[in-house]
Design an enzyme around this catalytic site. Structure first.
Site, PDB file in Angstrom:
ATOM      1  N   HIS A 434     -60.437   9.294   6.331  1.00 60.78           N
ATOM      2  CA  HIS A 434     -61.001   9.055   5.002  1.00 60.78           C
ATOM      3  C   HIS A 434     -62.520   9.162   5.003  1.00 60.78           C
ATOM      4  O   HIS A 434     -63.186   9.151   6.048  1.00 60.78           O
ATOM      5  CB  HIS A 434     -60.554   7.691   4.467  1.00 60.78           C
ATOM      6  N   CYS A 453     -58.749   3.021  11.300  1.00 59.03           N
ATOM      7  CA  CYS A 453     -58.697   4.322  10.640  1.00 59.03           C
ATOM      8  C   CYS A 453     -59.890   5.186  11.049  1.00 59.03           C
ATOM      9  O   CYS A 453     -60.862   4.709  11.626  1.00 59.03           O
ATOM     10  CB  CYS A 453     -58.666   4.141   9.125  1.00 59.03           C
TER      11      CYS A 453
END
Length: 542
Positions: A434, A453
């Site tokens: 992301h 992440c």
């Protein structure tokens, strides 16, 4: 025989090969003993099949005929090829001693009865399968060594492996077992060169200094010069000053080791320069084991994404070539925040995403403050099980980490924790790639700041590259959705495999081998497990 330019001097162990042929070249009286009638041999094979079920299945299907111990040139060539491969297994960073080639030779030369010959026959097949599995798929079970490695070895069908020996040129079959990736080939070459360097005395004395820079002189500068020369970063010369040549060499070294490139030999740079070649060799052998773990049937995908967690970069690979590369931020070194390693398939991207806060962050970081002040972290919505926003005025003091019944999310926007886009490959670990508003973190050389992440420095350009096969103008398409501010899911017409990996040693098509710090300590754990399994450095054999 494997190309010497790839494996170095692939030495034929002549005594082993001579002994391997004993079953085919024994004197007439011994040949008579070894060539007992088929029925006793078949019966003996059947009675000895109490080990690997795959081996038993293979021999039952062939009516217990021999694969290795028959008479004639074909069988002799098979035995010789296998023993040669086993004797040179350490060229691949495998535990050659565990295959006990010399023990197999002794058993073959001593075999006289049908029972003894059958036992040798089965031992050869079982050893071949163990070697084949090790060289194709790895020695270790990844998750058993490091729990954060969420992948399994890519197993091959045992019956097919045995059938390949039966149907083909054994030497070629054995040669072709190793991964055929260019990375594996280059790692083998690097291993050979490091072994040769070590056999010639290594890279010289370590550099004893806190920091060195342009204009410096003295013994430490000379030591740095000599070490850079033996590492092939600097041509041989007698200069004693930290001059422009040395500064250029230091810059290249820093680039190859993922360090800040400033031409100054500071503490981090000198620490990396002083790493002995034996430690680099361990990293290369670990990388070869890791390459075997990703030796997937059908490959990794003509188009795929690779994130090297130790290198803090993500790459898009098309037909073996890197077509896009960007810096990344990965999970923190704390054990519960490290990014895991696994492979999955990217199916879609979400433009203007919501950020759904992980449960661990809610109860560990946000709930304590909200119990004291229900309006704490007000940039986040508190959501009930039906997706409705909860009125904070009722307070949260009655809840604890076990009983808190709500989830939390952040609306799309410029300050959203996920930035403007996220790339989804649905997985049980809730890991994805992301954007991030924290752009300043990408300037660091060590980028371990997330909860697991993967944050990307150039997410929009990454999105354009992913959308290119399905959009004539991917940038315009992406930006038109982004400008709406609406949460929008965009499917990828061509799903893209994603491989989260961890390499402290890796190669390039052109240029020097790259080394990175073992920030999670995973490669150190893998090396220790390999050593426990019998892998050893081939010091003095280069």
């Amino acid at each position: 025989m494997i190309n010497p330019s790839v494996t170095g001097r692939w030495r034929l162990a002549r005594p082993v090969l001579l002994a391997a042929a004993l079953l085919a070249t024994a004197p007439a009286a011994a040949q008579s003993d070894l060539s007992l009638s088929v029925s006793p041999f078949r019966q003996a094979v059947a009675e000895n099949l109490n080990g690997d079920p795959a081996v038993a299945s293979f021999y039952r299907a062939r009516d217990f005929e021999p694969l290795w111990t028959g008479s004639g040139e074909v069988y002799s060539a098979r035995r010789a090829a296998l023993l040669d491969a086993l004797s040179n297994a350490d060229a691949h960073g495998l535990p050659a001693r565990s295959y006990d080639a010399s023990g197999l030779v002794a058993r073959m030369s001593a075999a006289r009865s049908a029972d003894e010959r059958a036992a040798v026959e089965i031992a050869l097949s079982e050893t071949y399968l163990r070697f084949a599995r090790d060289i194709q798929s790895g020695i270790l079970e990844p998750n058993a060594v490091v729990s954060a490695i969420k992948r399994e070895r890519p197993e091959r069908d045992a019956d097919a492996l045995l059938a390949r020996i039966d149907a083909g040129d054994a030497r070629k079959v054995l040669r072709d077992l190793a991964p055929d990736s260019l990375e594996y080939t280059r790692l083998m070459r690097t291993k050979m060169l490091l072994e040769r360097t070590i056999s010639l005395g290594g890279w010289g004395m370590p550099v004893r200094a806190r920091a060195l820079e342009a204009g410096d002189r003295g013994d430490a500068v000379v030591a740095l010069r000599d070490r850079l020369v033996t590492m092939d970063y600097l041509p041989p010369h007698l200069g004693t000053r930290y001059d422009e040549r040395m500064e250029t060499a230091v810059r290249q070294f820093q680039q190859d080791h993922g360090l800040e490139v400033d031409g100054v030999a500071g503490p981090s740079t000198l620490s990396a320069i002083n790493v002995p070649p034996e430690e680099r060799l361990k990293s290369v052998i670990v990388a070869m084991e890791r390459e075997r773990w990703l030796n997937l049937e059908g490959g990794r995908g003509d188009r795929h994404v690779v994130v090297n967690l130790a290198d803090f970069h993500a790459q898009l690979i098309d037909d073996g070539k890197t077509t896009f590369r960007t810096r990344s931020v990965v999970g923190h070194q704390d054990r519960d925040r490290q990014s895991p390693e696994f492979s999955d398939v990217m199916e879609h991207m979400v433009i203007n995403p919501y950020w759904y806060v992980p449960r661990s962050i809610i109860v560990d970081e946000y709930l304590p403050a909200m119990r004291r002040n229900p309006y704490a972290h007000s940039h986040l919505d508190v959501i009930d099980s039906s997706g409705r926003v909860v009125n904070r005025g009722r307070g949260f003091a009655r809840y604890n980490s076990r009983t808190f019944p709500f989830s939390m999310r952040q609306k799309p926007g410029p300050e959203n924790a996920l930035g403007t886009v996220k790339f989804m490959f649905p997985n049980r670990y809730n890991i994805y790639l992301h954007d991030t508003p924290a752009k300043q973190l990408f300037s660091r050389s060590t980028r371990t700041f997330s909860h697991g992440c993967i944050r990307l420095q150039d997410p929009h350009e990454f999105a354009y590259a992913l959308l290119a096969p399905q959009q004539e103008d991917p940038e315009r398409f992406f930006q038109s959705i982004l400008q709406t501010g609406r949460n929008t899911t965009v499917p990828l017409e061509q799903n893209v495999p994603v491989h989260l990996d961890y390499r402290t040693a890796f190669t390039q098509a052109k240029g020097n081998v790259q080394y990175r710090e073992d920030v999670y300590g995973r490669d150190g754990a893998i090396w220790r497990a390999l050593a426990d399994a019998g892998v050893a450095l081939r010091i003095g054999q280069g």
